[in-house]
Design a protein around this motif. Structure first.
Motif, PDB file in Angstrom:
ATOM      1  N   GLU A   1      35.012 -25.632   7.183  1.00 43.59           N
ATOM      2  CA  GLU A   1      34.690 -26.683   6.208  1.00 43.59           C
ATOM      3  C   GLU A   1      33.332 -26.430   5.570  1.00 43.59           C
ATOM      4  O   GLU A   1      33.155 -26.556   4.355  1.00 43.59           O
ATOM      5  CB  GLU A   1      34.709 -28.035   6.924  1.00 43.59           C
ATOM      6  CG  GLU A   1      34.473 -29.218   5.990  1.00 43.59           C
ATOM      7  CD  GLU A   1      34.489 -30.543   6.734  1.00 43.59           C
ATOM      8  OE1 GLU A   1      33.918 -31.512   6.213  1.00 43.59           O
ATOM      9  OE2 GLU A   1      35.053 -30.601   7.852  1.00 43.59           O
ATOM     10  N   TRP A   2      32.366 -26.011   6.407  1.00 42.99           N
ATOM     11  CA  TRP A   2      31.009 -25.744   5.891  1.00 42.99           C
ATOM     12  C   TRP A   2      31.038 -24.565   4.925  1.00 42.99           C
ATOM     13  O   TRP A   2      30.438 -24.616   3.850  1.00 42.99           O
ATOM     14  CB  TRP A   2      30.078 -25.448   7.077  1.00 42.99           C
ATOM     15  CG  TRP A   2      28.660 -25.185   6.669  1.00 42.99           C
ATOM     16  CD1 TRP A   2      27.697 -26.118   6.389  1.00 42.99           C
ATOM     17  CD2 TRP A   2      28.036 -23.913   6.498  1.00 42.99           C
ATOM     18  NE1 TRP A   2      26.523 -25.504   6.050  1.00 42.99           N
ATOM     19  CE2 TRP A   2      26.689 -24.151   6.099  1.00 42.99           C
ATOM     20  CE3 TRP A   2      28.470 -22.607   6.635  1.00 42.99           C
ATOM     21  CZ2 TRP A   2      25.790 -23.121   5.851  1.00 42.99           C
ATOM     22  CZ3 TRP A   2      27.577 -21.573   6.390  1.00 42.99           C
ATOM     23  CH2 TRP A   2      26.261 -21.829   5.999  1.00 42.99           C
ATOM     24  N   LEU A   3      31.749 -23.488   5.278  1.00 43.08           N
ATOM     25  CA  LEU A   3      31.817 -22.316   4.415  1.00 43.08           C
ATOM     26  C   LEU A   3      32.526 -22.634   3.099  1.00 43.08           C
ATOM     27  O   LEU A   3      32.144 -22.149   2.032  1.00 43.08           O
ATOM     28  CB  LEU A   3      32.540 -21.172   5.137  1.00 43.08           C
ATOM     29  CG  LEU A   3      31.731 -20.476   6.243  1.00 43.08           C
ATOM     30  CD1 LEU A   3      32.632 -19.615   7.107  1.00 43.08           C
ATOM     31  CD2 LEU A   3      30.621 -19.643   5.660  1.00 43.08           C
ATOM     32  N   GLU A   4      33.572 -23.471   3.165  1.00 47.77           N
ATOM     33  CA  GLU A   4      34.288 -23.853   1.950  1.00 47.77           C
ATOM     34  C   GLU A   4      33.387 -24.651   1.010  1.00 47.77           C
ATOM     35  O   GLU A   4      33.435 -24.491  -0.213  1.00 47.77           O
ATOM     36  CB  GLU A   4      35.529 -24.682   2.307  1.00 47.77           C
ATOM     37  CG  GLU A   4      36.684 -23.834   2.832  1.00 47.77           C
ATOM     38  CD  GLU A   4      37.888 -24.678   3.217  1.00 47.77           C
ATOM     39  OE1 GLU A   4      37.832 -25.920   3.033  1.00 47.77           O
ATOM     40  OE2 GLU A   4      38.865 -24.108   3.719  1.00 47.77           O
ATOM     41  N   ASN A   5      32.538 -25.509   1.582  1.00 49.30           N
ATOM     42  CA  ASN A   5      31.664 -26.355   0.769  1.00 49.30           C
ATOM     43  C   ASN A   5      30.470 -25.583   0.218  1.00 49.30           C
ATOM     44  O   ASN A   5      30.103 -25.718  -0.949  1.00 49.30           O
ATOM     45  CB  ASN A   5      31.168 -27.557   1.587  1.00 49.30           C
ATOM     46  CG  ASN A   5      32.272 -28.527   1.909  1.00 49.30           C
ATOM     47  OD1 ASN A   5      33.283 -28.586   1.206  1.00 49.30           O
ATOM     48  ND2 ASN A   5      32.114 -29.281   2.991  1.00 49.30           N
ATOM     49  N   VAL A   6      29.844 -24.770   1.054  1.00 52.50           N
ATOM     50  CA  VAL A   6      28.596 -24.092   0.661  1.00 52.50           C
ATOM     51  C   VAL A   6      28.873 -22.804  -0.107  1.00 52.50           C
ATOM     52  O   VAL A   6      28.147 -22.448  -1.031  1.00 52.50           O
ATOM     53  CB  VAL A   6      27.731 -23.797   1.918  1.00 52.50           C
ATOM     54  CG1 VAL A   6      26.456 -23.037   1.549  1.00 52.50           C
ATOM     55  CG2 VAL A   6      27.374 -25.094   2.624  1.00 52.50           C
ATOM     56  N   LYS A   7      29.940 -22.087   0.278  1.00 51.76           N
ATOM     57  CA  LYS A   7      30.317 -20.811  -0.345  1.00 51.76           C
ATOM     58  C   LYS A   7      29.135 -19.833  -0.446  1.00 51.76           C
ATOM     59  O   LYS A   7      28.746 -19.416  -1.541  1.00 51.76           O
ATOM     60  CB  LYS A   7      30.909 -21.040  -1.737  1.00 51.76           C
ATOM     61  CG  LYS A   7      32.213 -21.825  -1.728  1.00 51.76           C
ATOM     62  CD  LYS A   7      32.773 -21.965  -3.135  1.00 51.76           C
ATOM     63  CE  LYS A   7      34.145 -22.613  -3.111  1.00 51.76           C
ATOM     64  NZ  LYS A   7      34.125 -23.989  -2.578  1.00 51.76           N
ATOM     65  N   PRO A   8      28.519 -19.464   0.690  1.00 51.21           N
ATOM     66  CA  PRO A   8      27.400 -18.511   0.629  1.00 51.21           C
ATOM     67  C   PRO A   8      27.882 -17.127   0.202  1.00 51.21           C
ATOM     68  O   PRO A   8      28.976 -16.699   0.572  1.00 51.21           O
ATOM     69  CB  PRO A   8      26.874 -18.487   2.068  1.00 51.21           C
ATOM     70  CG  PRO A   8      28.065 -18.850   2.901  1.00 51.21           C
ATOM     71  CD  PRO A   8      28.865 -19.819   2.071  1.00 51.21           C
ATOM     72  N   ASP A   9      27.068 -16.448  -0.606  1.00 48.81           N
ATOM     73  CA  ASP A   9      27.400 -15.081  -1.016  1.00 48.81           C
ATOM     74  C   ASP A   9      27.112 -14.086   0.105  1.00 48.81           C
ATOM     75  O   ASP A   9      27.816 -13.086   0.252  1.00 48.81           O
ATOM     76  CB  ASP A   9      26.580 -14.675  -2.253  1.00 48.81           C
ATOM     77  CG  ASP A   9      26.881 -15.564  -3.443  1.00 48.81           C
ATOM     78  OD1 ASP A   9      28.071 -15.781  -3.714  1.00 48.81           O
ATOM     79  OD2 ASP A   9      25.936 -16.048  -4.081  1.00 48.81           O
ATOM     80  N   GLY A  10      26.030 -14.326   0.845  1.00 52.38           N
ATOM     81  CA  GLY A  10      25.624 -13.361   1.867  1.00 52.38           C
ATOM     82  C   GLY A  10      24.956 -14.025   3.042  1.00 52.38           C
ATOM     83  O   GLY A  10      24.570 -15.201   2.989  1.00 52.38           O
ATOM     84  N   ILE A  11      24.809 -13.258   4.104  1.00 50.65           N
ATOM     85  CA  ILE A  11      24.175 -13.754   5.325  1.00 50.65           C
ATOM     86  C   ILE A  11      23.338 -12.630   5.926  1.00 50.65           C
ATOM     87  O   ILE A  11      23.743 -11.468   5.915  1.00 50.65           O
ATOM     88  CB  ILE A  11      25.244 -14.252   6.324  1.00 50.65           C
ATOM     89  CG1 ILE A  11      24.602 -14.843   7.576  1.00 50.65           C
ATOM     90  CG2 ILE A  11      26.203 -13.132   6.705  1.00 50.65           C
ATOM     91  CD1 ILE A  11      25.619 -15.536   8.491  1.00 50.65           C
ATOM     92  N   ILE A  12      22.130 -12.964   6.393  1.00 51.46           N
ATOM     93  CA  ILE A  12      21.267 -12.002   7.085  1.00 51.46           C
ATOM     94  C   ILE A  12      21.278 -12.364   8.563  1.00 51.46           C
ATOM     95  O   ILE A  12      20.882 -13.466   8.937  1.00 51.46           O
ATOM     96  CB  ILE A  12      19.823 -12.035   6.530  1.00 51.46           C
ATOM     97  CG1 ILE A  12      19.812 -11.716   5.033  1.00 51.46           C
ATOM     98  CG2 ILE A  12      18.936 -11.047   7.282  1.00 51.46           C
ATOM     99  CD1 ILE A  12      18.440 -11.837   4.384  1.00 51.46           C
ATOM    100  N   LEU A  13      21.740 -11.453   9.394  1.00 51.29           N
ATOM    101  CA  LEU A  13      21.906 -11.752  10.817  1.00 51.29           C
ATOM    102  C   LEU A  13      20.653 -11.468  11.634  1.00 51.29           C
ATOM    103  O   LEU A  13      20.476 -12.028  12.706  1.00 51.29           O
ATOM    104  CB  LEU A  13      23.075 -10.933  11.384  1.00 51.29           C
ATOM    105  CG  LEU A  13      24.424 -11.133  10.679  1.00 51.29           C
ATOM    106  CD1 LEU A  13      25.474 -10.232  11.311  1.00 51.29           C
ATOM    107  CD2 LEU A  13      24.858 -12.590  10.748  1.00 51.29           C
TER     108      LEU A  13
END
Length: 548
Positions: A10-22
């Motif tokens: 649900e969070w990913l669907e709402n925010v739709k981040p392009d990238g992530i730094i781990l």
């Protein structure tokens, strides 16, 4: 981070981040990133991993894969076997031979690691380690070897530099987080330094790291034999220390590199004229001393080992090891930490020897006690495996303390006063050692009359080769002039005292207070001068204030 996969979806669907730094989220960030990749969630939502890839993280965190990758470039860890059950661990230990070391994969602070002397200890430690980690490594023990660390930065174009190297005061067997650490290394020869540096760059390139990482080594003190212990493909506590020790903003640069920038394109924030593609040169020494709060816990063991117990650290800067160490030991607040050997009933040689062989949170005091009792450097080295270079420096501090006892306030020569201050003694330490026990104020007044005073020096990272624009300062008695100018008249600024060393439950809050005070004063038009000594805090970021 989320209890239910539905919440994350649900969070990913709402925010739709392009990238992530781990690599910015500590060990938890790495572990979560690997899980997100393996479960297909990142691919499902088209989230791109920036900087160091999940593949590279798994290659460094999975001990079996890490060993295979090192073998590809003819580098090696200690002879080791990766296992996932206690039974396999016992069989591996028989093949390798006792004593042996176990290390956990995907673990923080050496959790689950330790030296196993026999089968019973292996069974106990392996059971505990596998309760928190899916895999452990059983390896040959290198107890007594030197432990060293290099902070390495690499960009996507394969530009690679070692920003800082650090050396543990304690030999292998005490976690870096629980050891006194010095930067740069002090006991390596030029050949040893460059041998390990070249290995670091070769290994980090082969692993495909993009951003910042640190590589840890074990080095045989009697030869050039070395083993790679591990690579942390992330920002860590060591990264924070290296940043504050050199003035090189590792987190800032790592973030830029993850976004696709390259080292030659980034500006050196210290000189403001050269690029970030440089290796700092230091004309000072930094000493880190850990802080424990073990007295707050009932029945906890005071012994320290390969699993980290400290809750924070302090950092001191000086021109000699003695000066830097003594400053750091005062900063860690011994009145709270309890810097007396714990549980000592009598001053016996046997008790002293036992305490030297079993590292504890009061180890530095036990070393001082051994020197006071006339124990030689060679004997202490035999019991502790601490490099004689460090022990001779401690012996010199002890001898200077004895020399002070030959004088009273009136007979103390200015040459002894200067030598004592250059070795890191505070005015109150001098007062306590003089005949007749002078007061701190009396020693300070005498010292000022002798014109023995501290000099303010800059952290310039170029050892004077290029002009420095930084406001990052330290004081030392090993100098002859100030690096910065002070206003003779008018407002020199408002001083903000930082929160100092960590205490459990009251660290970030106090640091927030310091930073909020700094920012408010600057908004009101005042210049700010910050005094602090905790490398892990925002108040020791030199761009927060006018002078740090």
């Amino acid at each position: 981070i989320f209890d239910e996969e539905a919440s994350l979806n649900e969070w990913l669907e709402n925010v739709k981040p392009d990238g992530i730094i781990l690599s910015m989220g500590g060990q938890t960030g790495l572990n979560c990133g690997v899980e997100l990749e393996q479960s297909g969630i990142l691919a499902k939502y088209g989230v791109q991993v920036l900087g160091t890839s999940v593949q590279s993280i798994m290659d460094t965190e999975d001990r079996d894969r890490f060993s295979d990758k090192l073998n590809e470039i003819n580098e090696s860890m200690a002879p080791s076997i990766a296992v996932i059950t206690v039974e396999d661990a016992l069989n591996a230990a028989k093949d390798i031979g006792y004593p042996c070391m176990i290390r956990s994969a995907y673990a923080l602070g050496g959790l689950g690691s330790g030296i196993c002397a026999d089968e019973n200890e292996m069974m106990d430690m392996a059971s505990k380690a596998l309760a928190t980690s899916p895999q452990i490594l059983v390896e040959k023990s290198m107890l007594g070897w030197k432990e060293l660390e290099y902070e390495v930065v690499r960009d996507r174009a394969d530009n690679c530099i070692t920003v800082c190297n650090m050396e543990n005061f304690d030999a292998l067997g005490v976690h870096t987080g629980d050891s006194i650490v010095v930067a740069p290394s002090q006991t390596l020869s030029n050949d040893e330094y460059h041998m390990l540096r070249e290995t670091a760059i070769k290994t980090v390139r082969h692993m495909g790291i993009v951003g910042e990482c640190n590589i840890q080594y074990a080095l045989n003190p009697f030869s050039k034999e070395y083993c790679i212990i591990e690579i942390n493909p992330r920002l860590s506590g060591s990264s924070a220390l290296a940043s504050k020790a050199t003035g090189y903003p590792l987190a800032f640069v790592a973030a830029k590199l993850a976004l696709g920038h390259e080292l030659p394109d980034l500006k050196n924030s210290v000189t403001q004229s050269t690029t970030a593609c440089f290796e700092p040169a230091l004309d000072y020494i930094v000493t880190k001393v850990p802080r424990w709060d073990l007295s707050k816990f009932d029945r906890v063991s005071r012994k320290i080992g390969s699993a980290m117990k400290s809750v924070g650290e302090v950092m001191a800067i000086g021109r000699t090891f003695e000066e830097s160490l003594q400053k750091a030991l005062r900063m860690v607040d011994p009145s709270v930490q309890g810097f007396q050997p714990h549980g000592w009933e009598e001053d016996s040689a046997e008790q002293l020897e036992t305490s030297l062989t079993q590292p504890s949170d009061t180890r530095i005091n036990i070393l001082a006690k051994a020197l006071e009792n006339g124990m030689s450097v060679e004997t202490i080295n035999h019991y502790t495996a601490i490099d004689p270079w460090f022990l001779y420096k401690l012996e010199r501090i002890n001898k200077i303390g004895y020399a002070l006892q030959q004088f009273n306030l009136k007979s103390l020569p200015s040459s002894i006063m200067l030598q004592t201050k250059q070795a890191g003694f505070s005015d109150i330490q001098i007062a306590e050692r003089l005949q007749g026990h002078a007061t701190e104020d009396e020693v300070r007044e005498l010292r000022k009359n002798m014109n023995v005073k501290p000099w303010v020096k800059q952290i310039d990272t170029m050892a004077g080769e290029f002009p420095a624009a930084t406001n990052y300062l330290y004081t030392t008695y090993n100098g002859s002039e100030h690096d910065v100018e002070f206003p003779e008249h008018g407002n020199g600024g408002k001083m903000v005292l930082g929160s100092g060393a960590y205490r459990i439950g009251s660290s970030v809050e106090f640091d927030w207070c310091s930073v909020a005070a700094i920012r408010t004063l600057r908004e009101l038009g005042h210049k700010t001068v910050v005094v602090n000594y905790n490398p892990e805090t925002v108040s020791t970021d030199y761009d927060e204030c006018d002078r740090l």
